[in-house]
Scaffold this active site. Structure first.
Site, mmCIF file in Angstrom:
data_model
loop_
_atom_site.group_PDB
_atom_site.id
_atom_site.type_symbol
_atom_site.label_atom_id
_atom_site.label_comp_id
_atom_site.label_asym_id
_atom_site.label_seq_id
_atom_site.Cartn_x
_atom_site.Cartn_y
_atom_site.Cartn_z
ATOM 1 N N TRP A 365 0.838 -1.213 0.000
ATOM 2 C CA TRP A 365 0.000 0.000 0.000
ATOM 3 C C TRP A 365 0.867 1.256 0.000
ATOM 4 O O TRP A 365 0.386 2.343 -0.293
ATOM 5 C CB TRP A 365 -0.916 0.012 1.227
ATOM 6 C CG TRP A 365 -0.229 0.337 2.529
ATOM 7 C CD1 TRP A 365 0.901 -0.238 3.040
ATOM 8 C CD2 TRP A 365 -0.608 1.332 3.482
ATOM 9 N NE1 TRP A 365 1.240 0.314 4.246
ATOM 10 C CE2 TRP A 365 0.324 1.282 4.554
ATOM 11 C CE3 TRP A 365 -1.656 2.256 3.553
ATOM 12 C CZ2 TRP A 365 0.238 2.123 5.671
ATOM 13 C CZ3 TRP A 365 -1.728 3.084 4.670
ATOM 14 C CH2 TRP A 365 -0.791 3.018 5.714
ATOM 15 N N GLU A 495 0.690 -1.887 12.478
ATOM 16 C CA GLU A 495 0.959 -3.331 12.564
ATOM 17 C C GLU A 495 1.245 -3.817 13.982
ATOM 18 O O GLU A 495 1.576 -4.977 14.175
ATOM 19 C CB GLU A 495 2.109 -3.698 11.633
ATOM 20 C CG GLU A 495 1.734 -3.514 10.170
ATOM 21 C CD GLU A 495 2.762 -4.074 9.194
ATOM 22 O OE1 GLU A 495 3.882 -4.420 9.623
ATOM 23 O OE2 GLU A 495 2.443 -4.157 7.989
HETATM 24 C C1 BGC Z 1 4.925 -1.175 7.654
HETATM 25 C C2 BGC Z 1 3.893 -1.302 6.550
HETATM 26 C C3 BGC Z 1 4.578 -1.140 5.210
HETATM 27 C C4 BGC Z 1 5.719 -2.119 5.069
HETATM 28 C C5 BGC Z 1 6.509 -1.924 3.800
HETATM 29 C C6 BGC Z 1 6.032 -2.181 7.415
HETATM 30 O O1 BGC Z 1 7.023 -2.003 8.368
HETATM 31 O O2 BGC Z 1 4.350 -1.405 8.907
HETATM 32 O O3 BGC Z 1 2.911 -0.301 6.710
HETATM 33 O O4 BGC Z 1 3.661 -1.345 4.192
HETATM 34 O O5 BGC Z 1 6.606 -1.937 6.146
HETATM 35 O O6 BGC Z 1 7.085 -0.660 3.768
#
Ligand code: BGC
Length: 759
Positions: A365, A495
């Protein structure tokens, strides 16, 4: 480590000396790419100096291999295959000998070693003097660029100026020795999930017997991808002997005092292709390209490349007066963003661009929510290509929805290259179904900013409908909640909080996704040129009802927006007792330990509010900001820019400035301590957004451009350009006033802080 040159104009990053740690660190920063191929900023002799290199890879956008994911415990619907971008033959490798002595930075006697990345031109140069053990003193300069004019080409020029006659010089250029390369690619021991995850994935190669030397055909083991790579070396100096075999081109020359030897090299990489039968056709085409560029010659190719760079900067530069280091940092981010985007409608932008193998080269995203706005307002053609990539994987997204037991609509993969879900850890992967609405948001914004109704009426509306359908099926009207539309068991952007009911960001974005689909279905009526979407009046009415009744969790007593149903019921993480070295938390605590606490890895609710600034009162935004900032670690590089942008819009000027500085200088200062794995492309997009959407407060509301400028006092002036509905507008902000100049297109009315201005 870095020094500004060029008469104090901040366009160049310069590295001086031979410290292996500095050179290793700059391997990522000095990467060059054009969206098709990218090559890290390693030394030409990196194969001889492992201490100076973290990974010297050359990457091709979309060239990946697959391997089954092995689960300790499998469950239905889990992602089945890894997709990992794999390095292709390294087109910058060179071996240099003088009177039998091999040059390498680690063991040779070298003086005045420096490297300069020129952002304006998109060229990396290296210069040094080599004192050979046979007593010659040779000035060496090596220049490299990845062409924007011929996206297949990496070009290099080597200039050697010896001080003595009669040394035997030998220069060899080879496409990587493939057997050796295969051995090099071993699974990293480090468990950090943000790094590359590769077992024995590598390409196979075969010489193309019937062609000139230096043409090879590469294929992957399992994903069925092919490409052709060619190598061409040229010089006008007297060559004593030139030996060319399949992968190696060696030149022997005799030195003449003070006479420069100039050698040019072009390495060409075809587009990737899926059917082996196309090999001959693709090879012939690549041979023609190599011939054309050889006829142009290095200098002309370089000047065409610089012209392309100039037109990029003309539309995309942000000029800032008052802080030179920041100006450089800003341009560095724009430069890398521009380099990262796939432009062919079949590829996208990985989280690291083409600067490293971190996150396996996956598209997330990150593209739509962080990188896309920059292209949308500066190079809308590239924005369209990025959306066309999503359209190209719509069939896989439909398939994915079926796997998730959803009969209608489409669910885009959380992380992917080929369109299939590649996230083995679903709580922080597949569960982030907000990706559907993120893509829908980018599509809708594209329509608003460009007015490209041809795209909107075909690919655009089809994707809006298919994503809207997914929400209707995934969520439901909850009779326990007064028939509100609820969306359960999802993970929002943050996350560190997983599998929750009614993540505020997700619900808000799903609501918008539904309204976007309604608007475009109604607008398109019979004009839709895409698939017959068969949206019935009942279906449309269902979307309207769900959008109206979307549940947006709010705590009336606290007067705070709730990140999700459960967030406030969790214990707040004990930040005081968490030692600094335990960050990022994801490397030091079990996911459940993190999930059961109020702690955020990154902006979530605040991002939702920032995207729709005008939908919330200032007081609400301030309260939510204050609350969520306290529980956010910014362990994700996608966080700071959002907190910075919101800060500038709620009058937290100091915070806005401090977050912005961290954002703008993140990779140059290695703020996240992992720049060696590749740049943080989303954060780079966040830098552009911070300036344009944060400090200038630029946004589109109901088809009209709005602004609410807050230029920090430290800056004398900031100026940038944006494209909007076939106009080109220059915006120039100072702390006390803002000017808008219409450079191209018809007159337009915009709204600054509620007041109309006609340009
Ligand atoms: C983040 C995500 C992101 C991914 C790739 C993760 O550490 O929490 O939001 O899409 O990294 O950059």
């Amino acid at each position: 480590m870095h020094e500004l040159i060029e008469n104090g104009t901040p366009w160049t990053l310069k590295e001086v000396g031979t410290d292996p740690e500095v050179i290793k660190q700059n391997e990522t920063l000095f990467s060059l790419s054009n969206g098709h191929i990218g090559t890290r900023g390693s030394l030409e002799e990196a194969h001889l100096t492992p201490d100076y290199s973290h990974s010297k890879s050359t990457l091709m956008n979309g060239f990946y291999d697959t391997e089954p994911i092995t689960y300790g415990e499998w469950a239905y619907g889990y992602a089945t295959h890894h997709q990992t971008t794999i390095p292709i033959p390294d087109g910058k490798k060179m071996e240099m000998k003088c009177d039998g002595e091999v040059f390498d930075l680690a063991s040779s006697d070298v003086q005045a070693h420096s490297r300069v990345l020129d952002l304006k031109k998109g060229v990396l140069t290296r210069a040094f003097t080599w004192n050979t053990s046979s007593g010659n003193k040779i000035d060496v300069s090596i220049e490299r660029f990845v062409s924007y004019d011929f996206p297949e080409i990496i070009a290099q020029r080597f200039v050697l100026t010896p001080t003595k006659d009669n040394s035997a010089l030998e220069l060899s250029f080879e496409l990587d020795d493939l057997e050796k390369m295969g051995n090099e690619v071993s699974k990293e021991d480090d468990p950090d999930p943000r790094k590359k995850e590769q077992a024995s994935r590598r390409f196979e190669s075969a010489d193309l017997e019937f062609h000139d030397a230096g043409m090879i055909h590469i294929t992957t083991h399992a994903s069925g991808l092919h490409a052709v790579v060619g190598n061409k070396v040229m010089t006008e100096n007297d060559v004593h002997q030139q030996i060319a075999d399949k992968k190696r081109d060696s030149l022997s020359l005799h030195s003449k005092a003070d006479e420069s030897i100039v050698i040019d090299r072009f390495v060409a990489y075809s587009d990737l292709f899926k059917e082996a039968s196309l090999k001959d056709e693709v090879t012939d085409e690549l041979v023609r390209t190599l011939k054309t560029v050889s006829q142009y010659g290095y200098e002309e190719l370089l000047s065409k490349h610089i012209q392309k760079m100039a037109s990029f900067w003309d539309k995309s530069d942000i000029q800032i007066e008052g802080e030179q280091a920041l100006q450089l940092g800003l341009r560095f981010n724009l430069f890398h963003l521009h380099q990262a985007a796939g432009r062919d409608g079949k590829t996208n932008m990985s989280a690291k661009g083409l600067t490293g193998e971190g996150y396996e080269g996956h598209y997330f995203w990150d593209t739509e929510m962080y990188m896309f706005p920059f292209f949308l307002y500066t190079q809308p053609d590239i924005a369209r290509s990025l959306l066309m990539y999503r359209y190209s994987i719509l069939p896989q997204a439909r398939e994915r929805a079926r796997t998730m037991a959803i009969d209608k609509g489409a669910l885009f993969a959380w992380r992917t290259i080929n369109g299939e879900e590649a996230s083995p850890y679903y709580p922080a992967g597949t569960a982030q179904i907000h990706i559907n609405a993120d893509i829908a948001h980018a599509i809708y914004s594209y329509g608003e900013v460009t007015g490209d109704s041809a795209f909107m009426l075909k690919e655009g509306v089809e994707m809006l409908v298919e994503t809207a359908r997914f929400w209707m099926e995934w969520g439901h009207f909850d009779d326990e909640r007064n028939e509100a539309f609820v969306i359960n068991d999802v993970t929002g952007p943050d996350e560190y909080t997983a599998i929750v009911n009614n993540n505020y960001y997700t619900n808000l974005m799903a609501k918008k996704n539904l309204t976007y689909a309604i608007e475009w279905v109604e607008k398109s009526g019979d004009q839709s040129t895409g698939d017959n979407l068969n949206v019935s009046a009942d279906e449309l009415a269902g979307w309207k009802k769900a959008a109206e009744k979307m549940f947006l969790p709010y705590d009336k007593d606290k007067q705070l927006t709730m990140q999700d149903d459960s967030f406030f019921h969790k214990k707040v993480w004990d930040f005081d007792q968490t030692p600094k070295e335990n960050y990022p938390l994801l490397l030091n605590y079990h996911p459940l330990t993190i999930y059961k606490h109020q702690v955020c890895k990154q902006a979530d609710t605040v991002l939702g509010q920032f995207l729709f600034l005008d939908d919330f009162s200032l007081e609400q935004k301030k309260r939510d900001y204050a609350y969520y900032e306290k529980v956010t670690t910014h362990d994700s590089s996608l966080s700071r820019s959002v907190f910075g942008m919101m800060a500038s819009q709620i009058g937290e000027d100091k915070k806005a400035y401090d977050y912005f500085m961290d954002t703008a200088l993140m990779d140059i200062t290695d703020l996240q301590s992992n720049t060696r794995d590749g740049v943080h492309a989303a954060n780079m997009g966040g830098t552009w957004m911070s300036m344009v959407q944060g400090f200038a407060g630029l946004r589109v509301s109901e088809g009209t451009l709005h602004s609410s400028p807050h230029c920090p006092l430290k800056w004398d002036r900031v100026a940038f350009k944006v494209s909007f509905k076939k106009r080109l507008i220059e915006i120039s902000m100072t702390p006390s006033s803002t000017d808008y100049t219409l450079l191209e297109g018809e007159s337009l009315t915009i709204i600054e802080n509620g007041k109309e201005i006609t340009l």
